[in-house]
Design a protein around this motif. Structure first.
Motif, short mmCIF file in Angstrom:
data_model
loop_
_atom_site.label_atom_id
_atom_site.label_comp_id
_atom_site.label_asym_id
_atom_site.label_seq_id
_atom_site.Cartn_x
_atom_site.Cartn_y
_atom_site.Cartn_z
N GLU A 72 -66.49 -34.63 -12.29
CA GLU A 72 -65.56 -33.48 -11.76
C GLU A 72 -66.34 -32.53 -10.83
O GLU A 72 -67.42 -32.52 -10.98
CB GLU A 72 -65.01 -32.72 -12.86
CG GLU A 72 -63.93 -33.43 -13.61
CD GLU A 72 -63.27 -32.54 -14.66
OE1 GLU A 72 -63.34 -31.26 -14.68
OE2 GLU A 72 -62.37 -33.09 -15.42
N ALA A 73 -65.55 -32.14 -9.81
CA ALA A 73 -66.27 -31.40 -8.93
C ALA A 73 -66.52 -29.91 -9.51
O ALA A 73 -65.88 -29.47 -10.16
CB ALA A 73 -65.32 -31.17 -7.67
N TYR A 74 -67.55 -29.26 -8.96
CA TYR A 74 -67.90 -28.13 -9.56
C TYR A 74 -67.28 -27.00 -8.68
O TYR A 74 -66.85 -26.08 -9.10
CB TYR A 74 -69.32 -27.86 -9.38
CG TYR A 74 -70.20 -26.57 -9.97
CD1 TYR A 74 -70.41 -26.41 -11.42
CD2 TYR A 74 -70.28 -25.45 -9.03
CE1 TYR A 74 -70.72 -25.26 -11.76
CE2 TYR A 74 -70.83 -24.25 -9.63
CZ TYR A 74 -70.94 -24.24 -11.13
OH TYR A 74 -71.25 -22.90 -11.67
N SER A 75 -67.19 -27.30 -7.48
CA SER A 75 -66.52 -26.32 -6.45
C SER A 75 -65.88 -27.34 -5.37
O SER A 75 -66.44 -28.23 -5.03
CB SER A 75 -67.20 -25.23 -5.66
OG SER A 75 -68.16 -24.67 -6.38
N TRP A 76 -64.81 -27.11 -4.88
CA TRP A 76 -64.17 -27.90 -4.16
C TRP A 76 -63.10 -27.07 -3.14
O TRP A 76 -62.54 -26.09 -3.48
CB TRP A 76 -63.43 -28.88 -4.72
CG TRP A 76 -62.40 -28.43 -5.60
CD1 TRP A 76 -60.99 -28.63 -5.36
CD2 TRP A 76 -62.50 -28.13 -6.97
NE1 TRP A 76 -60.33 -27.79 -6.39
CE2 TRP A 76 -61.16 -27.64 -7.55
CE3 TRP A 76 -63.33 -27.92 -7.87
CZ2 TRP A 76 -60.77 -27.25 -8.68
CZ3 TRP A 76 -63.12 -27.69 -9.22
CH2 TRP A 76 -61.91 -27.06 -9.50
N VAL A 77 -62.93 -27.57 -1.82
CA VAL A 77 -61.91 -27.06 -1.24
C VAL A 77 -61.12 -28.36 -0.55
O VAL A 77 -61.78 -29.46 -0.03
CB VAL A 77 -62.71 -26.21 -0.04
CG1 VAL A 77 -62.99 -24.82 -0.75
CG2 VAL A 77 -63.23 -26.98 0.95
N THR A 78 -60.00 -28.17 -0.24
CA THR A 78 -58.98 -28.97 0.79
C THR A 78 -59.29 -28.62 2.44
O THR A 78 -59.55 -27.63 2.58
CB THR A 78 -57.65 -29.13 0.59
OG1 THR A 78 -57.26 -27.74 0.54
CG2 THR A 78 -57.41 -29.53 -0.91
N PHE A 79 -59.40 -29.51 3.19
CA PHE A 79 -59.37 -29.26 4.55
C PHE A 79 -58.17 -28.79 5.28
O PHE A 79 -57.01 -29.05 4.66
CB PHE A 79 -59.68 -30.55 5.41
CG PHE A 79 -61.34 -31.02 5.28
CD1 PHE A 79 -62.24 -30.02 5.15
CD2 PHE A 79 -61.46 -32.25 5.28
CE1 PHE A 79 -63.71 -30.48 5.14
CE2 PHE A 79 -62.84 -32.80 5.27
CZ PHE A 79 -64.03 -31.94 5.05
N ARG A 80 -58.15 -27.96 5.93
CA ARG A 80 -57.15 -27.11 6.59
C ARG A 80 -55.90 -27.91 6.95
O ARG A 80 -54.78 -27.59 6.72
CB ARG A 80 -57.43 -26.22 7.56
CG ARG A 80 -57.06 -24.80 7.39
CD ARG A 80 -57.31 -23.88 8.78
NE ARG A 80 -56.03 -22.96 8.86
CZ ARG A 80 -55.67 -22.08 7.78
NH1 ARG A 80 -56.41 -22.00 6.74
NH2 ARG A 80 -54.65 -21.59 8.21
N ASP A 81 -56.23 -28.70 7.81
CA ASP A 81 -55.16 -29.73 8.21
C ASP A 81 -54.31 -30.34 7.23
O ASP A 81 -53.17 -30.67 7.32
CB ASP A 81 -55.95 -30.86 8.96
CG ASP A 81 -56.41 -30.10 10.54
OD1 ASP A 81 -56.18 -28.86 10.61
OD2 ASP A 81 -57.13 -31.14 10.90
N ASN A 82 -54.92 -30.65 5.99
CA ASN A 82 -54.23 -31.36 4.73
C ASN A 82 -53.59 -30.41 3.90
O ASN A 82 -52.74 -30.65 3.12
CB ASN A 82 -55.19 -31.91 4.32
CG ASN A 82 -56.04 -33.27 4.83
OD1 ASN A 82 -55.41 -33.71 5.66
ND2 ASN A 82 -57.18 -33.39 4.45
N GLY A 83 -53.93 -29.33 4.25
CA GLY A 83 -53.63 -28.00 3.08
C GLY A 83 -52.10 -28.01 2.71
O GLY A 83 -51.89 -28.50 1.57
#
Ligand code: SAM
Length: 464
Positions: free
Chosen positions: A19-30
């Motif tokens: 599992e990811a420890y920290s993660w973000v989605t890209f803005r365009d996909n938000g």
């Protein structure tokens, strides 16, 4: 450091799921991607405070609040005037908040940044500083400023973070994440976001990898579970062997790989494939090196222009530029530098791009021609086996043939794609299901036609 096998593995084995420890989605996909499990949905619920984070359900919202430090990020996003915060800045902030709020084990992750060899301070003392280094430092300077502002806006207890901001720690953190975080994509290879996976981040690069990294999320996700990385074996691995993935598309030429890795990871790859391809090219063509470089430059220029036109949605212009790159590449292979692996790999890359442009322009028959060339060029390359980019091109070609009514070819390519995907993804993955469904339909139709033909022949109707 690297990741090493403690036992043998076969093709298709799953080596690591993390599992990811920290993660973000890209803005365009938000708007359409759950910010925790990366599920694709058009009916996600917004965080009522920041109005930015979106979740597919309560489980995912709770997970983000607790594990991915949304409680801190939320305030910073809500009070940002300009909401365009770079993804790497958000990832770095989430990483810090989580590490500082947990046990000693996680503090070791922070220490890993401190010792990171590509730190800002290390670069300062480099004697061979060049323009690329200067530009790269300016870029990191801006990201550092953004990150400090973001942390201030989060209202995170400042006394807990202030000492971290000494000795260029923040720049080291950004560099560590730039080199060690993974871009997250779905099985159709659309990029979705970026995440830090502590164990997977130890995997080194090889242009002839024995594993590939794939992710849950996109369409195949588990609600309430953060995005995970899956490492799958694509070549038999012996105990003790290093587990390596490719940081880039294996279907790129040695020159393109060299330049990309230098720019993004600041190392020169010396894997066995790079050695073979570079020595062949340089020895064979050393007397023509000046012409060779200018031909190479011309092709790359055409590709850049094509990409620029594509971004501006001028698809026809984009196609024309890519065609110029193709013509030059063919000329190079046929007359100027025959048997050069560097131009062969370039031709593979351009053929794939041209087929994509043909599909957008609805030139389906021409698209199959470029994809057939792609398959021909890639046939005897050991790297193509089980690689997701190749499987995707096969799936595309199979579907194009089905659309054009060439069922025998459609069946052939869909079967090949399914065989590759069976070793890469779980059976529930939509790309596998998609492939299976298309193959099922094509096979039924194909079998029916063959049966009819046989009946006709049996009945002496004499069809050709
Ligand atoms: C994701 S990390 C891999 C783990 C890294 N070896 C470590 O000890 O932290 C990426 C970095 O590892 C190094 N690296 C990975 N593959 C390499 C290769 N084939 N040749 C040289 N350096 C490599 C580069 O410094 C790169 O920036």
């Amino acid at each position: 450091m690297g990741l090493f096998a403690t036992k043998p593995y076969e093709v298709g084995n799953s080596i690591l799921v993390e599992e990811a420890y920290s993660w973000v989605t890209f803005r365009d996909n938000g708007p359409n991607i759950c910010h925790t499990c990366f599920k694709f949905s058009k009916s996600l619920k917004k965080c009522s405070q920041c109005k930015f984070a979106r979740y597919c359900g309560l489980d995912c919202q709770k997970k983000a609040w607790k594990e991915n430090s949304h409680r801190w990020e939320c305030k910073a996003i809500a009070s940002s005037v300009e909401a365009k915060i770079p993804s790497i800045v958000r990832l770095a902030a989430l990483f810090l908040f989580r590490a500082l709020n947990s046990n000693d084990k996680d503090i070791r992750l922070v220490d890993r940044c401190r010792s990171f060899p590509y730190s800002y301070s290390n670069m300062d003392s480099r004697s061979d500083e060049n323009d690329v280094d200067v530009l790269s430092r300016q870029r990191v300077d801006c990201l550092v400023e953004d990150l400090l502002r973001f942390i201030r806006l989060s209202h995170y207890p400042q006394h807990e973070v202030s000492e971290l901001f000494e000795d260029n720690f923040v720049a080291s953190l950004i560099r560590m994440l730039e080199m060690n975080a993974h871009t997250i994509y779905d099985s159709e290879l659309n990029t979705l976001g970026v995440g830090f996976f502590p164990k997977a981040s130890f995997m080194n690069h090889d242009c002839r990898p024995n594993c590939v990294a794939l992710f849950t999320g996109g369409f195949h996700s588990v609600s309430g579970k953060p995005i995970s990385i899956h490492i799958r074996c694509i070549r038999p691995i012996e105990a003790g062997e290093e587990i390596v993935i490719s940081y880039l598309d294996v279907c790129l030429s040695w020159m393109d790989r060299l330049e990309w890795l230098k720019e993004h990871y600041q190392f020169e790859c010396c894997c066995s494939r790079c050695k073979e391809e570079s020595s062949l090219t340089i020895q064979q063509y050393s007397e023509k090196l000046v012409d060779w470089k200018s031909d190479w430059k011309f092709m790359n220029r055409m590709i850049v222009l094509s990409e620029r036109e594509e971004r501006a949605s001028n698809m026809l212009r984009s196609f024309e530029y890519m065609n110029e790159a193709w013509d030059k590449c063919c000329l190079c292979i046929q007359t100027l530098y025959p048997n050069s692996p560097i131009f062969h790999w370039k031709q593979i890359q351009i053929a794939s791009r041209l087929s994509y442009l043909c599909i957008v322009l609805k030139k389906y028959s021409q698209a199959t021609e470029y994809l057939e060339l792609y398959m021909k060029l890639i046939r005897d390359k050991p790297e193509w086996n089980y690689f997701p980019t190749v499987a995707l091109e096969m799936l595309k070609l199979g579907k194009l043939y089905a659309y054009l009514g060439n069922l025998a070819s459609a069946k052939k390519y869909l079967e090949k794609a399914k065989r590759i995907y069976a070793n890469l993804v779980v059976k529930e993955d939509p790309i596998y299901q998609n492939c299976e469904k298309a193959l099922y339909k094509v096979s039924i139709e194909y079998d029916w036609i063959v049966q009819q033909a046989e009946n006709d022949v049996d009945g002496q109707l004499g069809i050709a």
